[in-house]
Design a protein around this motif. Structure first.
Motif, mmCIF file in Angstrom:
data_model
loop_
_atom_site.group_PDB
_atom_site.id
_atom_site.type_symbol
_atom_site.label_atom_id
_atom_site.label_comp_id
_atom_site.label_asym_id
_atom_site.label_seq_id
_atom_site.Cartn_x
_atom_site.Cartn_y
_atom_site.Cartn_z
ATOM 1 N N GLY A 69 -25.824 -20.202 -9.418
ATOM 2 C CA GLY A 69 -25.257 -18.989 -9.155
ATOM 3 C C GLY A 69 -24.954 -18.704 -7.971
ATOM 4 O O GLY A 69 -24.951 -19.683 -6.927
ATOM 5 N N GLU A 70 -24.920 -17.367 -7.518
ATOM 6 C CA GLU A 70 -24.520 -17.167 -6.296
ATOM 7 C C GLU A 70 -25.875 -16.660 -5.277
ATOM 8 O O GLU A 70 -25.819 -17.496 -4.518
ATOM 9 N N ALA A 71 -26.401 -15.796 -5.688
ATOM 10 C CA ALA A 71 -27.580 -15.239 -4.858
ATOM 11 C C ALA A 71 -28.446 -14.444 -5.649
ATOM 12 O O ALA A 71 -27.778 -13.893 -6.481
ATOM 13 N N PRO A 72 -29.544 -14.231 -5.414
ATOM 14 C CA PRO A 72 -30.678 -13.397 -6.231
ATOM 15 C C PRO A 72 -30.001 -11.895 -6.139
ATOM 16 O O PRO A 72 -29.597 -11.487 -5.026
ATOM 17 N N PRO B 223 -34.396 -17.051 -10.617
ATOM 18 C CA PRO B 223 -32.970 -16.874 -10.657
ATOM 19 C C PRO B 223 -32.446 -16.105 -12.083
ATOM 20 O O PRO B 223 -33.288 -16.592 -13.033
ATOM 21 N N PHE B 224 -31.704 -15.226 -12.176
ATOM 22 C CA PHE B 224 -31.106 -15.125 -13.295
ATOM 23 C C PHE B 224 -32.059 -14.186 -14.383
ATOM 24 O O PHE B 224 -32.171 -14.751 -15.563
ATOM 25 N N SER C 251 -27.565 -10.007 -15.819
ATOM 26 C CA SER C 251 -26.754 -11.326 -15.915
ATOM 27 C C SER C 251 -27.599 -12.533 -16.633
ATOM 28 O O SER C 251 -27.008 -13.343 -17.380
ATOM 29 N N ASN D 177 -29.413 -21.192 -7.354
ATOM 30 C CA ASN D 177 -28.439 -20.347 -6.580
ATOM 31 C C ASN D 177 -27.941 -20.851 -5.545
ATOM 32 O O ASN D 177 -28.665 -21.743 -4.593
ATOM 33 N N HIS E 179 -18.945 -15.969 -13.883
ATOM 34 C CA HIS E 179 -20.392 -15.342 -13.376
ATOM 35 C C HIS E 179 -20.586 -14.555 -14.780
ATOM 36 O O HIS E 179 -19.634 -13.778 -15.242
HETATM 37 N N1 URA Z 1 -26.512 -13.300 -9.935
HETATM 38 C C1 URA Z 1 -26.487 -14.552 -9.139
HETATM 39 O O1 URA Z 1 -25.623 -15.237 -8.862
HETATM 40 N N2 URA Z 1 -27.725 -15.262 -9.177
HETATM 41 C C2 URA Z 1 -28.929 -14.647 -9.839
HETATM 42 O O2 URA Z 1 -29.821 -15.270 -9.554
HETATM 43 C C3 URA Z 1 -28.779 -13.335 -10.356
HETATM 44 C C4 URA Z 1 -27.411 -12.864 -10.292
#
Ligand code: URA
Length: 198
Positions: free
Chosen positions: A42-45, A55-56, A60, A82, A160
């Motif tokens: 993914g992108e970032a927390p 994460p996640f 999402s 991420n 995403h």
């Molecule tokens: N969106 C992300 O890209 N990463 C996460 O960990 C949570 C939401």
């Protein structure tokens, strides 16, 4: 300021991005088996991930977990990480310098896990790992060859999960891409990998 400390795929301490050091509660490392066949990036927390250190695990994450379950997988079967490990302020996109600062950690994790397939969740990880512009809606579900840290990798481009929350019509494409990922590596039901066919 460069001050990093890693333990395997985990980052224990890092102070390279002043804005993220300010906004984070903790570093959010990847979770899941270190020998997983499938690695989701993914992108970032976000806020929930920052709070729980995984994460996640917010809205999402629920979308991702549901799609994994529908594809015959449990979250614990796959690795999830991420591009950037610290929550950006106000959930803004990570800046290029922040992505750069975190890139070696992601490379190291991909190298250690050595997955059969990397699934990029959204535009940021797609563009980062394919090193080109990605039209994520158009390309969702496609499997492409990439060089990541000098190594050939199979990458499946995926939306995403949050995109399905903003636009419910994207849900089918998201679920189909996750089902394709499970099918390709043969992890659902312990079947055979079909990646050679691609
Ligand atoms: N969106 C992300 O890209 N990463 C996460 O960990 C949570 C939401």
């Amino acid at each position: 300021m460069v001050d990093t400390d890693t333990d395997g795929a985990d980052v224990c301490a890092c102070e390279q991005c002043p804005a993220l050091v300010e906004s984070r509660s903790r570093i959010v490392n990847g979770v899941g088996p270190e020998d997983a066949a499938l690695l989701f990036v993914g992108e970032a927390p976000g806020a929930t991930e920052d709070e729980r250190g995984e994460p996640f695990v917010g809205r999402s994450g629920t979308v991702l977990d549901d799609a994994l379950r529908d594809a015959g997988l449990d979250r614990s079967d796959v690795r999830i990480t991420n591009c950037v490990r610290c929550r950006p302020p106000e959930n803004r996109d990570p800046r290029a310098a922040e992505l750069d600062n975190c890139a070696s950690f992601l490379d190291r994790e991909i190298g250690r896990v050595d997955p059969d397939l990397v699934v990029t969740l959204g535009k940021v990880p797609g563009e980062r790992l394919l090193d080109r512009e990605v039209a994520v809606t158009r390309e969702a579900g496609s499997v492409v060859d990439a060089r990541i840290d000098g190594q050939g990798r199979r990458v499946l481009v995926c939306l995403h999960p949050a995109a399905t929350l903003y636009d419910g019509s994207q849900r089918d494409a998201f679920e189909e891409a996750i089902a394709t990922a499970a099918d390709l590596v043969g992890v659902a039901g312990g079947g055979q990998s079909r990646l050679e066919e691609y």
